[in-house]
Write an enzyme that holds these catalytic residues in place. Structure first.
Site, PDB file in Angstrom:
ATOM      1  N   GLY A  37      47.616  -3.538  41.061  1.00 27.85           N
ATOM      2  CA  GLY A  37      48.429  -2.419  40.598  1.00 27.85           C
ATOM      3  C   GLY A  37      47.889  -1.868  39.295  1.00 27.85           C
ATOM      4  N   CYS A  38      48.745  -1.264  38.534  1.00 23.89           N
ATOM      5  CA  CYS A  38      48.370  -0.637  37.264  1.00 23.89           C
ATOM      6  C   CYS A  38      47.769  -1.663  36.317  1.00 23.89           C
ATOM      7  CB  CYS A  38      49.607  -0.005  36.631  1.00 23.89           C
ATOM      8  SG  CYS A  38      49.332   0.604  34.955  1.00 23.89           S
ATOM      9  N   PHE A  39      46.594  -1.373  35.794  1.00 25.53           N
ATOM     10  CA  PHE A  39      45.946  -2.358  34.919  1.00 25.53           C
ATOM     11  C   PHE A  39      46.681  -2.548  33.601  1.00 25.53           C
ATOM     12  CE2 PHE A  39      42.276   0.971  34.407  1.00 25.53           C
ATOM     13  CZ  PHE A  39      43.043   1.810  33.612  1.00 25.53           C
ATOM     14  N   TRP A  40      47.503  -1.619  33.174  1.00 24.57           N
ATOM     15  CA  TRP A  40      48.291  -1.819  31.951  1.00 24.57           C
ATOM     16  C   TRP A  40      49.216  -3.025  32.107  1.00 24.57           C
ATOM     17  CZ3 TRP A  40      50.342   3.863  31.452  1.00 24.57           C
ATOM     18  CH2 TRP A  40      49.289   4.716  31.098  1.00 24.57           C
TER      19      TRP A  40
END
Length: 184
Positions: free
Chosen positions: A14-17
């Site tokens: 998913g979102c790397f953040w």
């Protein structure tokens, strides 16, 4: 004193953040770099990856000390942080760039990734068929500098407040109880 015995693992969930912010809290993790892997374009930009046309996934590359945290423990965290049964998405983040993927550097690491996936599947944590890809790492491209440590710099940004923050709270509760977090 610099540790020359670091190992590296690269995966997307998913979102790397979200992924980066949690892995940075673990004992034995020396660095987490957000980036892109698995596509066909050299040095892609965030904007290009977001189109879904480069074939890249948002990933993190983790440098870790295997004397402190094991590959298997990192895989347990990986499968905790995202739903490996969602194809090309995590929650409201939709697209191939958000796919569940483990990149490996050699056949031994491929086997370790396959074993970790089987272990997670048999745990019953997630219902449904796992769609996590296990594929060779052709090239890792670090994301733009503003993505590195994004949550730490932007905790009140709407996506961070709504998605990343709650994930970190859940993560800290679970892994803090296991004594795996820095400062525990």
């Amino acid at each position: 004193m610099e540790n020359k015995n670091l190992e590296y693992v690269t995966f997307g969930g998913g979102c790397f953040w979200c992924v980066e912010s949690c892995f940075n809290l673990l004992k034995g993790v020396e660095s987490v770099i957000s980036g892109y892997a698995g596509g066909h374009k050299e040095n892609p930009t965030y904007e290009e990856v977001c189109t879904g046309e480069t074939g890249h996934a948002e990933v993190v590359q983790i440098a870790y000390n295997p004397e402190v945290i094991s590959y298997d423990q990192l895989m347990d965290v990986f499968f905790f942080l995202h739903d490996p049964t969602q194809l090309n998405r995590q929650g409201n983040d939709i697209g191939t760039q958000y796919r569940s993927v483990i990149f490996y550097k050699d056949e031994a690491e491929k086997k370790r990734a396959e074993d970790a996936l089987k272990k997670s599947e048999s745990s019953g944590k997630w219902t449904g068929k796992y769609v996590t890809e296990i594929t060779p790492l052709p090239e890792f491209y670090p994301a733009e500098q503003y993505h590195q440590g994004y949550y730490n710099v932007n905790p009140t940004q709407p996506y961070c407040s709504a998605v990343v923050g709650p994930k970190i709270v859940k993560f800290k509760k679970h892994y803090g109880e296991m004594g795996m977090l820095n400062g525990e």
